[in-house]
Design an enzyme around this catalytic site. Sequence first.
Site, PDB file in Angstrom:
ATOM      1  N   LYS A 213       0.808  -1.207   0.000  1.00  0.00           N
ATOM      2  CA  LYS A 213       0.000   0.000   0.000  1.00  0.00           C
ATOM      3  C   LYS A 213       0.844   1.260   0.000  1.00  0.00           C
ATOM      4  O   LYS A 213       1.729   1.429   0.845  1.00  0.00           O
ATOM      5  CB  LYS A 213      -0.844  -0.041   1.265  1.00  0.00           C
ATOM      6  CG  LYS A 213      -1.848   1.051   1.406  1.00  0.00           C
ATOM      7  CD  LYS A 213      -2.613   0.751   2.669  1.00  0.00           C
ATOM      8  CE  LYS A 213      -3.841   1.551   2.830  1.00  0.00           C
ATOM      9  NZ  LYS A 213      -4.545   1.108   4.047  1.00  0.00           N
ATOM     10  N   LYS A 266      -2.153  -1.462  -4.286  1.00  0.00           N
ATOM     11  CA  LYS A 266      -3.134  -0.412  -4.032  1.00  0.00           C
ATOM     12  C   LYS A 266      -2.479   0.950  -3.959  1.00  0.00           C
ATOM     13  O   LYS A 266      -1.469   1.052  -3.254  1.00  0.00           O
ATOM     14  CB  LYS A 266      -3.801  -0.761  -2.709  1.00  0.00           C
ATOM     15  CG  LYS A 266      -4.765   0.210  -2.188  1.00  0.00           C
ATOM     16  CD  LYS A 266      -5.222  -0.221  -0.840  1.00  0.00           C
ATOM     17  CE  LYS A 266      -6.012   0.901  -0.256  1.00  0.00           C
ATOM     18  NZ  LYS A 266      -6.250   0.734   1.129  1.00  0.00           N
TER      19      LYS A 266
END
Length: 342
Positions: A213, A266
């Site tokens: 992330k 992500k």
Amino acid sequence: MAYEATWHANLKVRLRRLRLSKNMRRLVRETDLTSDDFIYPLFVRHGAGIKLPVESLPGKHQLSVDNLAAEVREISALGIPAVILFGIPEHKDWCGTDNFAEDGIVPRAIRAIKETDPDLLVISDMCFCQYTDHGHCGIINIPDNPHYDPALPPGYLHNDHTLDLLQQASLTHAGAGADIIAPSGMIDGAVAAIRSTLDSDGAQHVAVMSYIKYASAFYGPFRDAAESAPQFGDRSQYQMDPANQRQAFKEISLDIEEGADIIMIKPALPNLDVLSRLRENHSVPAAAYQVSGEYAMIHAAAQRGWIDLERVALESLTCIKRAGADMIISYFAKDALKWLGA
Ligand code: PBG
């Protein structure tokens, strides 16, 4: 009249032959979106009869547990194999109690979903930012909490105390019936900690999907939806700098070593380079999260008539899959399948 022979007439390779008609394009298409590809995000909160629209995520709602059954039936009818849950607690505190309490919002939601459809896979986002009063993803070094350590910088996220909490919450969610635990806080050692506690507590069947992330500004609308904006600072002391790719691969290797079953990238569209290299270099299934900001931007531009909602959404999803995603978490999942006539 015959076309006069010139050097062009000798062109042997004419790629446009394969693009000439709709059916020819169908025949040679390399990437198709199907219901198998999708994971649908759900925001759940305490209370009854609640279906609260999220302004920055058009068409998305915070749902109370009693409203989940209808939602689950719609998701399952579309053939979507999995949902990912984000809980909004009633009370926030320094250590995010609602996330590991038996009657916390996510455990309650998991049980309700499994009652409606035991086959629908439930992924629980494993993070503390929605549950802590300061909005950070774990225990923060501030004077009024029991783990305060003056030797550490103020506002520092206590990595290892946070691991203890992640273990507790993972066990609660697994106990409630979660199929996949998805640590999303970029806390060092989270996958190993969660894997070991699941294994030693009889939950060896529960999978771990690890987030890779970035500290991204694309999460803005999610933080409205999940009421999880940090009250001070930002998340860049633990989430990755978007400028880095080598670091993402260090994270990926470590997570695989620690036992991650699935790796998730992500946000999706800004990081297709990472996704495609992950697909090339590793054998674990790759997931991509088309995040709230990606969804909101497409909606906002479409509302102004600047782009075509359906075509841009489907193009984005197709390209995320083409880059290597085996599965895509997307707020468009239901719409996409309706558009595709599923
Ligand atoms: C929780 C979490 C976030 C998202 C997923 N899990 C927010 C954040 O990291 O700030 C963002 C998802 C989205 O934007 O759709 N840590």
